[in-house]
Design a protein around this motif. Structure first.
Motif, PDB file in Angstrom:
ATOM      1  N   ASP A  15       0.836  -1.197   0.000  1.00  0.00           N
ATOM      2  CA  ASP A  15       0.000   0.000   0.000  1.00  0.00           C
ATOM      3  C   ASP A  15       0.869   1.244   0.000  1.00  0.00           C
ATOM      4  N   GLU A  16       0.227   2.416   0.210  1.00  0.00           N
ATOM      5  CA  GLU A  16       0.930   3.695   0.091  1.00  0.00           C
ATOM      6  C   GLU A  16       2.097   3.834   1.060  1.00  0.00           C
ATOM      7  N   ASP A  17       2.087   3.078   2.145  1.00  0.00           N
ATOM      8  CA  ASP A  17       3.197   3.145   3.096  1.00  0.00           C
ATOM      9  C   ASP A  17       4.493   2.581   2.510  1.00  0.00           C
ATOM     10  N   ASP A  18       4.370   1.806   1.437  1.00  0.00           N
ATOM     11  CA  ASP A  18       5.547   1.197   0.811  1.00  0.00           C
ATOM     12  C   ASP A  18       6.011   1.934  -0.442  1.00  0.00           C
ATOM     13  N   ASP A  20       0.035  -0.394  -4.684  1.00  0.00           N
ATOM     14  CA  ASP A  20      -0.679   0.885  -4.695  1.00  0.00           C
ATOM     15  C   ASP A  20      -0.955   1.390  -6.106  1.00  0.00           C
ATOM     16  N   THR A  32       0.912  18.136   5.676  1.00  0.00           N
ATOM     17  CA  THR A  32       1.278  16.899   5.011  1.00  0.00           C
ATOM     18  C   THR A  32       1.267  17.097   3.506  1.00  0.00           C
TER      19      THR A  32
END
Length: 425
Positions: A118-121, A326, A346
């Motif tokens: 996901d977006e964390d990666d 993602d 952010t």
């Protein structure tokens, strides 16, 4: 969409890529389905050949006075006719099943796309610009807009429900100015041809770029079987559908400023305040159609075009490479540009630039004739936001806000604003 012949020849690589994208390893199932189809096609062809031969034999038998043989052949032809009808129906059924299975599978990532769920990666590519140093606590765009009396969510809700906005006065003009500035830049400096496109399209057009059938719930559908476009990528890319383009005329680069519509079916509870996630929004889209050797370089060029917009506006941003988990359904690689929003403290996505290889072209049957050897090949397609107008408005408002709630107009937009330098209450 994939070629079953390619899957047969690259089954292991295909399964590995599908698993990485969260799909099942399906090569064996697809190949078995295709083999069943091939068997039925062969049986059908044999029956057709025998019918044709028997029909000729009927005439010969009647010519020689052998009525008994003629009657037997006529009975056989009758049976073959029924078998052929059943065979044609079975072949269509198997072909439709194979096409449905192939059309539901996501594209294969390029080798350099990072792994992840996901977006964390996602992986940081680079950043640009300095975040504004504000001596006061910055406000979010909706706080600024409502205080100015020019951003009205209450009236929009009365008209259309949630996730709509009414912009008024100078903010409405600022939104229009941003869109015009973007489209002018892409036309005058980046080599794109402006196109005005329909915002209602047919189902086969949505299928061509990968919105259907998988993402039907994310789009708005009309009673007469048309779809409101979620992005002008859909009509722009489909300009080359069902055609063979002269390879010497590639790359084809087109851009459009259009309204876009998304139901946001999977985003309940996300970004409920403000303009970040709307059912209706405006966006400048860039689409490139290239030959098979130019798409990777073209994606880098398109990314630069989108970045140039934010640089001219002085909006700080970062670029990330999306991980496999993602990425969008049709993409082989995607770069996201995320603008800095002081009010939220952010970065938020403002543009995605993707290369799709020949994935969409196969769904659209869009090809080109290679100038070197006159062979016909599938085009490669790319798309990118250049950029989302509403989100750019948010970025301008938050980065150019002053302590008294006014919005300073970036210099490049002032000619579009009649020379106005600041929006004040």
């Amino acid at each position: 969409m994939f070629d079953i012949k390619w899957i047969r020849e690259n089954a292991e690589a295909f399964d590995k890529a599908q698993i990485a994208r969260g799909a099942e390893a399906s090569s064996s199932r697809l190949i078995a389905l295709d083999e069943e189809r091939v068997v039925e096609v062969q049986k059908l062809q044999e029956a057709q050949q025998r019918r044709n031969a028997a029909s000729k034999e009927i005439g010969k038998a009647k010519g020689s006075g052998d009525e008994e043989k003629a009657q037997a052949l006529m009975a056989e032809v009758g049976q073959l006719k029924s078998a052929i009808q059943n065979g044609e129906a079975k072949t269509r059924e198997l072909q439709d099943a194979l096409n449905a299975a192939l059309s539901s599978l996501p594209n294969i990532p390029l080798d350099d796309v990072p792994a992840g769920k996901d977006e964390d990666d996602n992986v940081l590519h680079h950043t640009w610009g300095d975040k504004p140093e504000l001596s006061f606590e910055p406000k979010e765009h909706f706080e600024l807009g409502e205080a100015l009396g020019q951003m009205d969510f209450e009236s929009a809700a009365k008209l259309s429900g949630s996730r709509f906005v009414v912009l008024k006065g100078q903010l409405a003009r600022l939104e229009r100015a941003i869109g015009q500035f973007m489209i002018d830049t892409h036309i005058n400096e980046h080599g794109y041809d402006e196109v005005s496109v329909p915002t209602l399209v047919r189902s086969e057009v949505m299928f061509g770029t990968g919105q259907l059938p998988k993402f039907a719930e994310d789009a708005f559908h009309t009673d007469d079987d048309r779809w409101l476009i979620p992005t002008s990528e859909v009509p722009l890319t489909n300009l080359v559908r069902e055609s063979i383009v002269d390879g010497e005329k590639l790359p084809m680069r087109v851009t459009a400023l259009s309204h876009c519509y998304r139901s946001e079916a999977g985003s309940a509870g996300r970004d409920t305040r403000g303009m970040l996630r709307q059912h209706q929004f405006t966006k400048v889209e860039m689409v490139s159609v290239t030959d098979e050797n130019s798409s990777v370089a073209e994606q880098e060029r398109m990314l630069g075009c989108a970045e140039a917009i934010l640089q001219k506006l002085g909006i700080p941003y970062r670029v990330v490479t999306l991980c496999i988990g993602d990425m969008g359904f049709s993409a082989r690689r995607t770069f996201d540009i995320e603008a800095w929003l002081p009010g939220q403290k952010t970065y938020r996505e403002i543009s995605s630039v993707s290369t799709c290889g020949d994935f969409q072209a196969r769904r659209m049957n869009a090809r080109y004739r290679d100038a070197s050897d006159k062979s016909v090949k599938y085009v490669h397609t790319l798309n990118g936001s250049g950029v989302a107008v509403g989100r750019c408005l948010i970025a301008v408002m938050e980065n150019y806000q002053t302590e008294d709630g006014s919005i300073v107009i970036p210099e490049v937009l002032r000619p579009y604003m009649g020379g106005l330098e600041k929006i004040s209450a």
